[in-house]
Design a protein around this motif. Sequence first.
Motif, PDB file in Angstrom:
ATOM      1  N   CYS A  29       0.864  -1.191   0.000  1.00 34.29           N
ATOM      2  CA  CYS A  29       0.000   0.000   0.000  1.00 34.29           C
ATOM      3  C   CYS A  29       0.897   1.237   0.000  1.00 34.29           C
ATOM      4  O   CYS A  29       1.720   1.403   0.899  1.00 34.29           O
ATOM      5  CB  CYS A  29      -0.866   0.054   1.250  1.00 34.29           C
ATOM      6  N   GLY A  30       0.734   2.082  -1.002  1.00 34.49           N
ATOM      7  CA  GLY A  30       1.505   3.329  -1.043  1.00 34.49           C
ATOM      8  C   GLY A  30       2.949   3.145  -1.460  1.00 34.49           C
ATOM      9  O   GLY A  30       3.783   4.024  -1.230  1.00 34.49           O
ATOM     10  N   THR A  31       3.257   2.042  -2.122  1.00 37.37           N
ATOM     11  CA  THR A  31       4.651   1.814  -2.542  1.00 37.37           C
ATOM     12  C   THR A  31       4.889   2.412  -3.926  1.00 37.37           C
ATOM     13  O   THR A  31       3.984   2.494  -4.759  1.00 37.37           O
ATOM     14  CB  THR A  31       5.007   0.317  -2.625  1.00 37.37           C
ATOM     15  N   LEU A  32       6.140   2.780  -4.148  1.00 34.08           N
ATOM     16  CA  LEU A  32       6.580   3.303  -5.440  1.00 34.08           C
ATOM     17  C   LEU A  32       7.613   2.312  -5.968  1.00 34.08           C
ATOM     18  O   LEU A  32       8.687   2.182  -5.378  1.00 34.08           O
ATOM     19  CB  LEU A  32       7.205   4.685  -5.280  1.00 34.08           C
ATOM     20  N   ILE A  33       7.275   1.607  -7.037  1.00 28.70           N
ATOM     21  CA  ILE A  33       8.178   0.553  -7.515  1.00 28.70           C
ATOM     22  C   ILE A  33       8.961   1.053  -8.714  1.00 28.70           C
ATOM     23  O   ILE A  33       8.397   1.338  -9.777  1.00 28.70           O
ATOM     24  CB  ILE A  33       7.389  -0.728  -7.869  1.00 28.70           C
ATOM     25  N   GLU A  34      10.283   1.177  -8.530  1.00 28.23           N
ATOM     26  CA  GLU A  34      11.158   1.590  -9.631  1.00 28.23           C
ATOM     27  C   GLU A  34      11.384   0.418 -10.571  1.00 28.23           C
ATOM     28  O   GLU A  34      11.692  -0.690 -10.120  1.00 28.23           O
ATOM     29  CB  GLU A  34      12.519   2.002  -9.066  1.00 28.23           C
ATOM     30  N   ILE A  35      11.256   0.685 -11.857  1.00 27.06           N
ATOM     31  CA  ILE A  35      11.471  -0.365 -12.872  1.00 27.06           C
ATOM     32  C   ILE A  35      12.545   0.187 -13.801  1.00 27.06           C
ATOM     33  O   ILE A  35      12.257   0.983 -14.701  1.00 27.06           O
ATOM     34  CB  ILE A  35      10.162  -0.646 -13.641  1.00 27.06           C
ATOM     35  N   ASN A  36      13.798  -0.202 -13.534  1.00 29.66           N
ATOM     36  CA  ASN A  36      14.885   0.543 -14.173  1.00 29.66           C
ATOM     37  C   ASN A  36      15.993  -0.306 -14.792  1.00 29.66           C
ATOM     38  O   ASN A  36      17.000   0.240 -15.245  1.00 29.66           O
ATOM     39  CB  ASN A  36      15.497   1.525 -13.159  1.00 29.66           C
ATOM     40  N   GLY A  37      15.840  -1.633 -14.811  1.00 30.44           N
ATOM     41  CA  GLY A  37      16.872  -2.476 -15.426  1.00 30.44           C
ATOM     42  C   GLY A  37      18.234  -2.335 -14.776  1.00 30.44           C
ATOM     43  O   GLY A  37      19.265  -2.623 -15.395  1.00 30.44           O
ATOM     44  N   GLY A  38      18.239  -1.858 -13.523  1.00 27.89           N
ATOM     45  CA  GLY A  38      19.515  -1.697 -12.814  1.00 27.89           C
ATOM     46  C   GLY A  38      20.130  -0.320 -13.005  1.00 27.89           C
ATOM     47  O   GLY A  38      21.268  -0.084 -12.603  1.00 27.89           O
ATOM     48  N   LYS A  39      19.365   0.597 -13.632  1.00 27.90           N
ATOM     49  CA  LYS A  39      19.897   1.954 -13.871  1.00 27.90           C
ATOM     50  C   LYS A  39      19.140   2.955 -13.007  1.00 27.90           C
ATOM     51  O   LYS A  39      18.152   3.563 -13.454  1.00 27.90           O
ATOM     52  CB  LYS A  39      19.740   2.317 -15.352  1.00 27.90           C
ATOM     53  N   PRO A  40      19.558   3.120 -11.759  1.00 32.03           N
ATOM     54  CA  PRO A  40      18.843   4.062 -10.900  1.00 32.03           C
ATOM     55  C   PRO A  40      19.163   5.497 -11.288  1.00 32.03           C
ATOM     56  O   PRO A  40      20.239   5.766 -11.828  1.00 32.03           O
ATOM     57  CB  PRO A  40      19.391   3.749  -9.503  1.00 32.03           C
ATOM     58  N   VAL A  41      18.219   6.405 -11.040  1.00 33.34           N
ATOM     59  CA  VAL A  41      18.553   7.826 -11.209  1.00 33.34           C
ATOM     60  C   VAL A  41      19.270   8.262  -9.939  1.00 33.34           C
ATOM     61  O   VAL A  41      19.055   7.703  -8.866  1.00 33.34           O
ATOM     62  CB  VAL A  41      17.302   8.704 -11.444  1.00 33.34           C
ATOM     63  N   SER A  42      20.154   9.225 -10.072  1.00 33.97           N
ATOM     64  CA  SER A  42      20.882   9.638  -8.862  1.00 33.97           C
ATOM     65  C   SER A  42      20.925  11.151  -8.814  1.00 33.97           C
ATOM     66  O   SER A  42      20.600  11.830  -9.769  1.00 33.97           O
ATOM     67  CB  SER A  42      22.286   9.073  -8.885  1.00 33.97           C
TER      68      SER A  42
END
Length: 263
Positions: free
Chosen positions: A250-263
């Motif tokens: 509930c209320g989660t934000l799931i990053e879908i990035n192939g291992g490439k996080p934004v920084s």
Amino acid sequence: MKRFLALLSPVSDKHEEIQMSFSGKTALVTGAAGGIGAAVVASLREQDVRVAVADRDVSGIEAEVHLPGDLLDTNYADGLPLAAHAALGRLDILVNNAGVISRGPVTETTDADWHLSVGVNVEAPFRICRAAIPLMARQGGGAIVNTSSCWGAKAPGSNHALYCMTKAAIASLTQCMGMDHAHQGIRINAVCPNEVNTPMLRTGFAKRGFDPDHAIAELGKTVPLGRIAEPEDIADVVLFLASDAARYLCGTLIEINGGKPVS
Ligand code: NAD
């Protein structure tokens, strides 16, 4: 999604049990004519979910209910959940996927850019959630999946000030609503993709004079998995969040990035 569920639960009985969580369910998907939206609609229908599709032009989409309109029309946005509920008999899943992107710093952002981006990316999902939540609550629950972005959930990217702001706003709204409506059995979460191979990305490259196929291949080299996401990579996560397999999120934000996080 079937691939994902098989990984999640290698025991076949459990697998079938989770798949059956979609039995009799209905959904409303906005931006259904777009890259990610079309993949979400196809995945839901593959699970026998009956789907109402919303977009400006829905004429070419295979679905149970077609609700064309412009999300900048506040009456249309306010009325979408009830229209889907009336046509399908209930509303279990809402996917707020429609979105627009504007590029540039604030000094190059027009009033029209502001109204379009805030209207489609923030105000419309706010209105649609506000109308859908009481319907879902009366049924005993539901699942809402909003669409933010890596640039909204975690950190902004340069030269897209308005887009990043709207995606941060929908991320925050998702976290707030996820807390506020969990007690009603309504799970509200968001997907936060990085780059996805859709018309949104491809037309952006074309407008800037790049060959989209070449640009996407080059961009793929910057991703640890070796490619940018395809719409189905996002649709699988949307389907997971909409399913009972995500029953404690509930209320989660799931990053879908192939291992490439934004920084
Ligand atoms: P897309 O352009 O292929 O699809 C967007 C859809 O939204 C289109 O079908 C469009 O008609 C619809 N839409 C836009 N304005 C509308 C309006 N006023 N009324 C009704 N419908 C409207 O884009 P996509 O890449 O599939 O994007 C889907 C979502 O994913 C968006 O919210 C986007 O911000 C988000 N996202 C995309 C990427 C990416 O790299 N493609 C990355 C992160 C997040």
